[in-house]
Design an enzyme around this catalytic site. Structure first.
Site, PDB file in Angstrom:
ATOM      1  N   ASP A 286       0.834  -1.199   0.000  1.00  0.00           N
ATOM      2  CA  ASP A 286       0.000   0.000   0.000  1.00  0.00           C
ATOM      3  C   ASP A 286       0.877   1.261   0.000  1.00  0.00           C
ATOM      4  OD1 ASP A 286      -2.798   1.023   0.400  1.00  0.00           O
ATOM      5  OD2 ASP A 286      -1.888   1.909   2.180  1.00  0.00           O
TER       6      ASP A 286
ATOM      7  N   GLU B  36      14.470 -15.390   0.186  1.00  0.00           N
ATOM      8  CA  GLU B  36      14.926 -16.428   1.122  1.00  0.00           C
ATOM      9  C   GLU B  36      13.919 -17.568   1.218  1.00  0.00           C
ATOM     10  OE1 GLU B  36      15.414 -14.946   5.088  1.00  0.00           O
ATOM     11  OE2 GLU B  36      16.785 -13.394   4.372  1.00  0.00           O
TER      12      GLU B  36
HETATM   13  C1  GLC Z   1      -4.231   3.048  -0.756  1.00  0.00           C
HETATM   14  C2  GLC Z   1      -5.468   2.197  -0.615  1.00  0.00           C
HETATM   15  C3  GLC Z   1      -6.598   3.064  -0.196  1.00  0.00           C
HETATM   16  C4  GLC Z   1      -6.258   3.698   1.135  1.00  0.00           C
HETATM   17  C5  GLC Z   1      -4.941   4.438   1.056  1.00  0.00           C
HETATM   18  C6  GLC Z   1      -4.418   4.766   2.425  1.00  0.00           C
HETATM   19  O1  GLC Z   1      -4.353   3.975  -1.772  1.00  0.00           O
HETATM   20  O2  GLC Z   1      -5.715   1.512  -1.804  1.00  0.00           O
HETATM   21  O3  GLC Z   1      -7.808   2.354  -0.094  1.00  0.00           O
HETATM   22  O4  GLC Z   1      -7.269   4.599   1.514  1.00  0.00           O
HETATM   23  O5  GLC Z   1      -3.938   3.660   0.454  1.00  0.00           O
HETATM   24  O6  GLC Z   1      -3.965   3.610   3.057  1.00  0.00           O
END
Ligand code: GLC
Length: 561
Positions: free
Chosen positions: A223, A272
């Site tokens: 993310d 790993e």
């Molecule tokens: C990413 C996720 C989204 C979230 C953001 C903050 O873009 O896909 O859903 O709100 O990160 O974590």
């Protein structure tokens, strides 16, 4: 049937390494709270997902990616993690996660989990203690705490804006009740950004990776992969108010070169483990070449292709972005990826028609003709699945679900919606729980009286899995047929072998390998061309004669040539 499967658990974790399974994988995104609800609380959960894995096996995907299911106060639907090693009780237990991974492997499906390293929840133990222990707490160095500007520190430390709207800083209150320092949150105030210059942060995430790898996951979706490293001194952005939209070298907090050291260290951990455990970056970078930096041979394996997702339904534009994507990824030896929908954007059944109106990113959904929307979406999917590389599907797109555009304000939960000036704010409409069967809500999403956390439209009975199953004209069967053909034909997906064919304006035509041609009519008029071969699969009806074919608007055909 089961004994014919090559279970990832056997091949992947055994002695013989698999041959880069991810390079042409079709990966299905599960949004856990909206997939299947086993206990009737209106929110999907891990046992619910487990019970529906055979459906995904039959659909023909190779892997699932699960959006976060970790302990979280759900200020941003789980992208605010309070404990990275615990399953939120709303979704189940760690034993459920283990069982889900085991079942998936038994069915030949790999499992990718979401990792959220840019920020934690404000309820994470480190952050809670950083607040309660006050300004002297060493834990504050693991986040970005700063004194405010102005005579009494009443102004934020810099001019950064949150992606969800409003300032990217929130002021704290000291244990004695007086106003204190500010902390940085690029997203909601409940999502404080980690300070990745602190060694404890880096160490912690290395152990979190190992925790889930030991549990058997096949990979991670990272993310906000472009956000972890901030420019030294957290400098002002100045007049560039649209800075988060990323110009090369402009943003002090996105796509900084330093992030790549982190991914190089993660790659050594992934390598790993036996077999090929992968990571896919959610990296918003200004150019495809900058995105390719995330998938250099010693970094992550794949990156989402948001350039493609954001491209209008226009033959010249599509051809350009496809070429640019393939070129950029080829330079680093990584496969391209293709996505039309996910949990952050307007479903492509709705969005691709909207792009005619100029809102390509589709962040603000509008009403479109549902028949025309579905026709175009089906054509777009057959195009996507004919492209070289890996494809990401989002739950419900195989049912042709449209964006739900009329959710009342009181049920909406996207934090950006409630911070009205945010760039998004419309993400609930693609997160409505999916219909499995029956003629009224919750359509088998959970027990009949369980409801659903977002209300489902009253006219979704015809879109349910049960309603579409076995109907050759349905979108579900189109996906199944396309995925089966893709699996059977090694020229599809796998190699980087796309060859454009001469075609009239507005018709995309390309070949994959020696035997497959894909033609897409992206205009509003039928196009008549010489018939290339036998039609293998079409997204809608076509008119064939012995040597010609008329391809209607918004229609894709796969040909055996
Ligand atoms: C990413 C996720 C989204 C979230 C953001 C903050 O873009 O896909 O859903 O709100 O990160 O974590």
């Amino acid at each position: 049937m089961t004994d014919q499967l090559i279970a990832p658990s056997a091949e992947h974790h055994g002695a013989a390494a698999s041959v880069s399974w991810w390079r042409d994988a079709v990966i299905y995104q599960i949004y856990p709270r909206s997939f299947a609800d086993s206990d009737g609380d209106g929110i999907g959960d891990l046992p619910g997902i487990r019970s529906r894995l055979p459906y995904l096996r039959e659909l023909g995907v190779d892997a699932v990616w699960l959006s976060p299911f970790y302990a979280s106060p759900q200020a941003d639907a789980g992208y605010d993690v309070a404990d990275y090693r615990t399953v939120d009780p709303m979704f189940g237990t760690l034993a459920d996660a283990r069982a889900l991974i085991g079942d998936a492997h038994g069915l030949g499906l790999r499992v990718i989990v979401d990792l959220v390293p840019n920020h934690s929840s404000d309820q994470h133990e480190w952050f809670r203690r950083a607040l309660t222990e006050g300004p002297g707490s060493p834990l504050r160095a693991r986040y970005h705490f700063r004194p405010g500007q102005g005579a009494d520190g009443e102004l934020p430390p810099n001019d950064w804006q949150s992606i969800f709207g409003g300032p990217a800083w929130t002021r704290t209150t000291d244990p004695d009740g007086t106003p204190g320092d500010w902390y940085l949150h690029l997203f909601a105030p409940q999502q404080p950004d980690f300070n990745w210059d602190h060694p404890a942060v880096a160490d912690e995430f290395r152990t979190i990776l190992r925790f889930w790898l030991d549990l058997g996951v096949d990979g991670f979706r990272i993310d906000v992969a472009h956000g972890l490293v901030k420019a030294a001194g957290l400098p002002d952005v100045g007049a560039k108010t649209e800075w988060h939209l990323l110009d090369v070298g402009v943003s002090p907090c996105f796509d900084r070169d330093g992030v790549h050291d982190i991914y190089r260290s993660w790659r050594t951990i992934l390598d790993e483990y036996p077999g090929e455990r992968i990571a896919v970056a959610e990296a918003w970078a200004p150019t495809l070449d900058r995105v390719a930096n995330y998938v250099r041979p010693d970094e992550l394996h794949q990156a989402f292709n948001f350039s493609y997702l954001g491209t209008a339904w226009d033959a010249a534009a599509q051809r350009r972005v496809i070429n640019e994507s393939l070129t950029a990824m080829r330079q680093v030896g990584a496969p391209a990826t293709w996505t039309l929908s996910n949990h952050d954007v307007v479903r492509h059944t709705t969005r691709l028609l909207q792009s005619d109106e100029g809102d390509v990113a589709g962040r603000k959904p509008a009403e479109v003709d549902p028949v025309a929307g579905l026709r175009r979406a089906r054509a777009a999917t057959l195009l996507l699945l004919a492209l070289p590389g890996s494809a990401y599907l989002y739950q419900g797109e195989e049912l042709g679900l449209p964006e739900v555009i009329d959710l009342p304000a009181e049920v909406r939960q996207d934090p950006a919606f409630h911070r009205a000036t945010g760039q998004d704010g419309y993400r609930d409409g693609c997160r409505v729980p999916i219909p499995w069967e029956g003629d009224r809500a919750p359509y088998g999403f959970g027990p009949p009286d369980g409801g659903s956390w977002l209300p489902q439209p009253q006219n979704w009975a015809n879109l349910s899995v049960a309603a579409q199953q076995g109907d050759p004209a349905s979108t579900l069967e189109l996906y199944r047929a396309a995925l089966a053909l893709r699996k059977a034909d090694p020229a599809l997906g796998a190699a980087d072998n796309l060859r454009w064919c001469p075609a009239p304006e507005g018709l995309l035509a390309f070949e994959r390998g020696a035997a497959l041609r894909c033609t897409v009519n992206m205009t509003n008029e039928p196009i008549r061309v010489r018939r290339p071969g036998e039609a293998l699969l079409t997204s809608g009806p076509i008119e064939l004669s012995d040597d010609e074919v008329e391809i209607p608007p918004d229609t894709t055909v796969w040909w055996s040539v």
